[in-house]
Design an enzyme around this catalytic site. Structure first.
Site, PDB file in Angstrom:
ATOM      1  N   GLU A 100       0.815  -1.180  -0.104  1.00 26.52           N
ATOM      2  CA  GLU A 100       0.000  -0.115   0.110  1.00 26.52           C
ATOM      3  C   GLU A 100       0.836   1.104   0.144  1.00 26.52           C
ATOM      4  O   GLU A 100       0.753   2.334  -0.758  1.00 26.52           O
ATOM      5  CB  GLU A 100      -0.819   0.156   1.210  1.00 26.52           C
ATOM      6  CG  GLU A 100      -2.313  -0.746   0.976  1.00 26.52           C
ATOM      7  CD  GLU A 100      -1.939  -2.341   1.429  1.00 26.52           C
ATOM      8  OE1 GLU A 100      -0.615  -2.696   1.602  1.00 26.52           O
ATOM      9  OE2 GLU A 100      -2.941  -2.958   1.112  1.00 26.52           O
ATOM     10  N   HIS A 169     -10.271  -4.462  10.970  1.00 28.27           N
ATOM     11  CA  HIS A 169     -10.683  -4.623   9.863  1.00 28.27           C
ATOM     12  C   HIS A 169     -11.978  -3.824   9.755  1.00 28.27           C
ATOM     13  O   HIS A 169     -12.798  -3.853   8.795  1.00 28.27           O
ATOM     14  CB  HIS A 169     -11.029  -5.886   9.034  1.00 28.27           C
ATOM     15  CG  HIS A 169      -9.602  -6.615   8.629  1.00 28.27           C
ATOM     16  ND1 HIS A 169      -8.956  -7.165   9.600  1.00 28.27           N
ATOM     17  CD2 HIS A 169      -9.123  -6.609   7.474  1.00 28.27           C
ATOM     18  CE1 HIS A 169      -7.715  -7.753   8.912  1.00 28.27           C
ATOM     19  NE2 HIS A 169      -7.966  -7.402   7.710  1.00 28.27           N
TER      20      HIS A 169
END
Lengths: 375, 394
Positions: A100, A169
């Site tokens: 990322e 998450h």
């Protein structure tokens, strides 16, 4: 274009329908659904609306490309980018390694150099690895360069809670990105929001953060004829009044809008109140004017969000209301309804208590309606 | 046909093996001098080296070790298949990443580790949790979100911890610097221990992995960086994500070893070598374990859109770790076909029993909602719930 669509829907010219199916399968399916469901309107899932937006913008401008994990060959981790690799090829739909920080920085650099990247994060949780690039490289550079460098990038992905995916998450990043000058931040709820806001984000020359929601991807909503147009955009920074009311204002964004509407309908049915529901649509800029106007009418306000309470979206709304003329119109303190101030638990009974739902909203509204300043 | 006395001693060993499986204490593979030793020859292709010596292709292992390895792999296989069923029955929620096919990695590594060594991995971690001391009932309990789960039901599949296992981690790559930190602490405290830091082929390109390599080499940390290469990072093959798929060489200035991860004895040997390396003060080592998962990336991935069913079937037929060990056991006459069947049966029965036990457990008490956000006794004054009247005070 719309007259051709009408013709295809009503007169059923096979060649036109085939051509449409080839060029825009999502739209073709929506039109087919219109005839099949005979509800009198076209319905589209949030996922398909996002797909439409990407497809339309990428068709119109060759500088726009999509980059992220599993966006191409896998057709998207949540199938948002389904069919795009087949349509546009590997130059414009790029599968990245699981890096990322690297690919976000790379996308930002390509934007500085004139391209218009759509940088997808599989979830916004993973973007924490790249947040330096989003804030320091993308958001601040136009200012630091005295206006010489622009970054027309769109960051997008699912934000907030899903179901049973636990602490790492499930975080909502609306407040964090919403606090950064140089960024614009949008948070769509329904399919029209998704399509209009994503298109607006891609067309905006500033870096824009698009906070989607995984649990909304599969939900279907009616799409107006205007929304089906390939030039449909929703102005960033404008909230929408989803339901008009007179007794209390509920401000929400993303999935919480659905719960707010449910609570409003329930309370109206029970004869308790007529609540006005505002769908923020944008986190930054925050459409405080629409909220102020509503509070002047209803005199009461609650906010609803999925994120943590401290230093959150609701906190910001409260502060801005306090600092505005709306303060004098309040008959009760503003109440924030938020996610609970804990890391998200996995166990179902605990997770249910961690996020707001229709019951909590109804309960808080009833309590707020019973309060009166000076009474 | 075995003499009666040998059969009797085998059933004693089997019982011991079963008891070992149920314990949450150290899973010891130490062999006694009285127990027969086998010298098993590994495939000549088992190792590839990068600036280090090749481990011996002859593995010295006791019968007890072989039985423990077989039982452990059979247990993990059954545990993962059971989890598969529970997920489809919607009793397990969220994410569930199964290690079916990769059993030789966790079992082979554990067989050469000590109980003081540490291990950290990412989310495909149920097998490691079991090998590092987690009981089956607590693993199932966690997957099911029950109060007896190994993390009290609050973490789920990706967040299981034991004193010897630093999780279970959900953010790809983040576990690698954390693992280097475990090794840092071991060295700091003067302990002769090793940390095994596991990451996948997908994570291998993460910048923080290379940052960890640099610090580990600079400071000579007792860290073994284990790349569990199962060829696919979710739906992306190694070739599509990595400019170099020689993960054992990616440490550059850190020597590396690549091993066939479908052969539990080869993994054992490689791990033994890695432990000797760090114990000798030679700093970090990279260990690439080539393995394969039969299932998809997670329960939401069929696993067949980016690879062919033929490929999966071929690996299953030629390289299955459990079948592979079974062949060795028979070839070296360590066990008979019947005895191996018994181990299979026992493993299945144990897993099934503990899964049922876990299913009968209740969800966590509501009091668990706000506990452990902070350390007990050192909390903030209160935490807010979803609205002002929901307050949790400490």
């Amino acid at each position: 274009m719309s007259s051709i669509l009408k013709k295809a829907a009503v007169v059923s010219i096979p060649t036109v329908r085939q051509a449409l199916a080839r060029s825009n399968p999502v739209l073709a399916n929506a039109l087919l659904a219109k005839r099949q469901y005979s509800k009198g309107g076209v319905e589209m899932t949030v996922r398909d609306a996002l797909n439409s937006a990407l497809e339309e913008e990428m068709t119109a401008d060759e500088k726009i490309y999509l980059m992220g994990e599993e966006v191409g060959q896998y057709n998207g981790a949540y199938k948002v980018s389904k069919g795009l690799l087949d349509k546009f090829g590997p130059k414009r739909v790029i599968d990245t390694p699981i890096t990322e920080s690297g690919f976000c920085g790379l996308a930002v650099g390509s934007a500085f150099a004139g391209l218009k990247p759509v940088c997808e994060f599989m979830t916004w949780n993973f973007a924490m690895q790249a947040i330096d690039q989003i804030v320091n490289s993308a958001a601040k550079t136009h200012y630091m360069s005295g206006g010489n460098v622009t970054c027309p990038i769109t960051f997008r992905g699912p934000n907030g809670a899903a179901s049973g995916v636990a602490a790492q998450h499930s975080q909502c990043f609306a407040a964090w990105y919403g606090s950064v000058p140089g960024l614009k931040v949008v948070s769509p709820w329904n399919s029209e929001d998704a399509k209009g806001l994503l298109k607006a984000a891609i067309r905006d020359p500033n870096p824009v953060v698009v906070l989607e929601n995984e649990l909304m991807y599969g939900v279907s909503f009616p799409m107006s004829e205007a929304a089906l147009s390939k030039d449909f955009v929703i102005e960033i920074g404008k909230a929408k009044i989803e339901k008009e009311g007179s007794d209390i204002t509920i401000v929400a964004h993303s999935r919480s809008v659905g719960f707010a509407l449910e609570a409003a309908h329930l309370l109206e049915k029970e004869g308790i109140c007529k609540a006005e529901v505002i769908n923020l649509r944008s986190i930054r800029p925050l459409d405080i004017d629409t909220i102020i106007k509503s509070v002047k009418k209803t005199n009461r306000l609650v906010t609803v969000e999925g994120g943590w309470p401290q230093y959150g979206v609701g906190s910001e709304i409260c502060a801005q209301i306090m600092e505005s003329e709306a303060f004098d119109h309040l008959d009760a303190p503003v109440v924030r309804i938020t996610g609970a101030d804990i890391p998200t638990p996995y166990a179902q009974n605990l997770e249910t208590l961690a996020f707001p739902d229709t019951d909590v909203i109804s309960r808080v509204i009833k309590r707020t309606l019973n309060k009166k300043i000076g009474a | 046909m075995l003499p009666i006395s040998r059969v009797r001693s085998l059933s004693t060993v089997t019982t011991r093996a079963t008891t070992t499986l149920q314990q949450t204490a150290t899973r010891s593979f130490a062999s006694s001098a009285v127990v027969p030793q086998f010298h098993i020859k590994l495939n000549p292709d088992s190792f590839h080296t990068y600036n280090c010596e090749t481990p011996s292709l002859e593995v010295e292992v006791s019968k007890k070790d072989l039985i423990d390895m077989y039982s452990s792999m059979a247990t993990i296989r059954r545990m993962e298949m059971t989890a598969d069923g529970l997920y489809k029955a919607k009793l397990i929620r969220g994410f569930c990443h199964l290690s079916t096919g990769q059993e030789a990695v966790s079992v082979g590594m554990e067989s050469a580790m000590t109980s003081n060594d540490k291990l950290i991995t990412a989310y495909r971690s149920h097998g490691f949790t079991y090998m590092r001391g987690g009981s089956l009932v607590s693993i199932f309990g966690e997957l099911l979100g029950r109060k007896n789960g190994i993390s009290k039901g609050k973490g789920g599949s990706m967040y299981m911890f034991t004193p010897r296992l630093q999780g279970g981690n959900g953010i790809v790559g983040a576990q690698v610097p954390v693992g280097a930190g475990l090794a840092f602490a071991q060295k700091y405290l003067g302990r002769k221990e090793t940390t095994f830091v596991i990451y996948g082929d997908g994570a291998a390109n993460q910048g923080q992995v290379f940052e960890s390599f640099n610090m580990a080499k600079l400071w000579e940390l007792p860290a073994v960086f284990v790349c569990e290469n199962n060829r696919y990072g979710m739906g992306t093959s190694a070739e599509r994500s990595s400019a170099s798929v020689d993960y054992f060489k990616r440490g550059d200035y850190i020597p590396g070893l690549r091993v066939d991860g479908m052969d539990v004895l080869a993994v054992h040997q490689a791990t033994k070598y890695a432990k000797e390396w760090t114990d000798a003060g030679r700093g970090p080592l990279v260990l690439e374990v080539e393995t394969y998962r039969y299932g998809g990336h997670s329960m939401s991935d069929p696993g067949t859109t980016y690879r062919t069913r033929e490929e999966i079937q071929k690996v299953r037929a030629k390289s299955d770790p459990i079948t592979g060990l079974k062949h060795s056991l028979l070839e070296y006459k360590a066990l008979t076909e019947e005895e191996i069947k018994d181990l299979d049966k026992t493993a299945r029965a144990t897993v099934d029993k503990e899964a049922e036990e876990a299913k009968a457990e209740p969800e966590p008490d509501m009091s668990e909602f706000s506990t452990s956000v902070y350390v007990k006794g050192h909390e903030v004054p209160f935490l807010r719930g979803r609205e002002p009247s929901e307050v949790y005070r400490f």
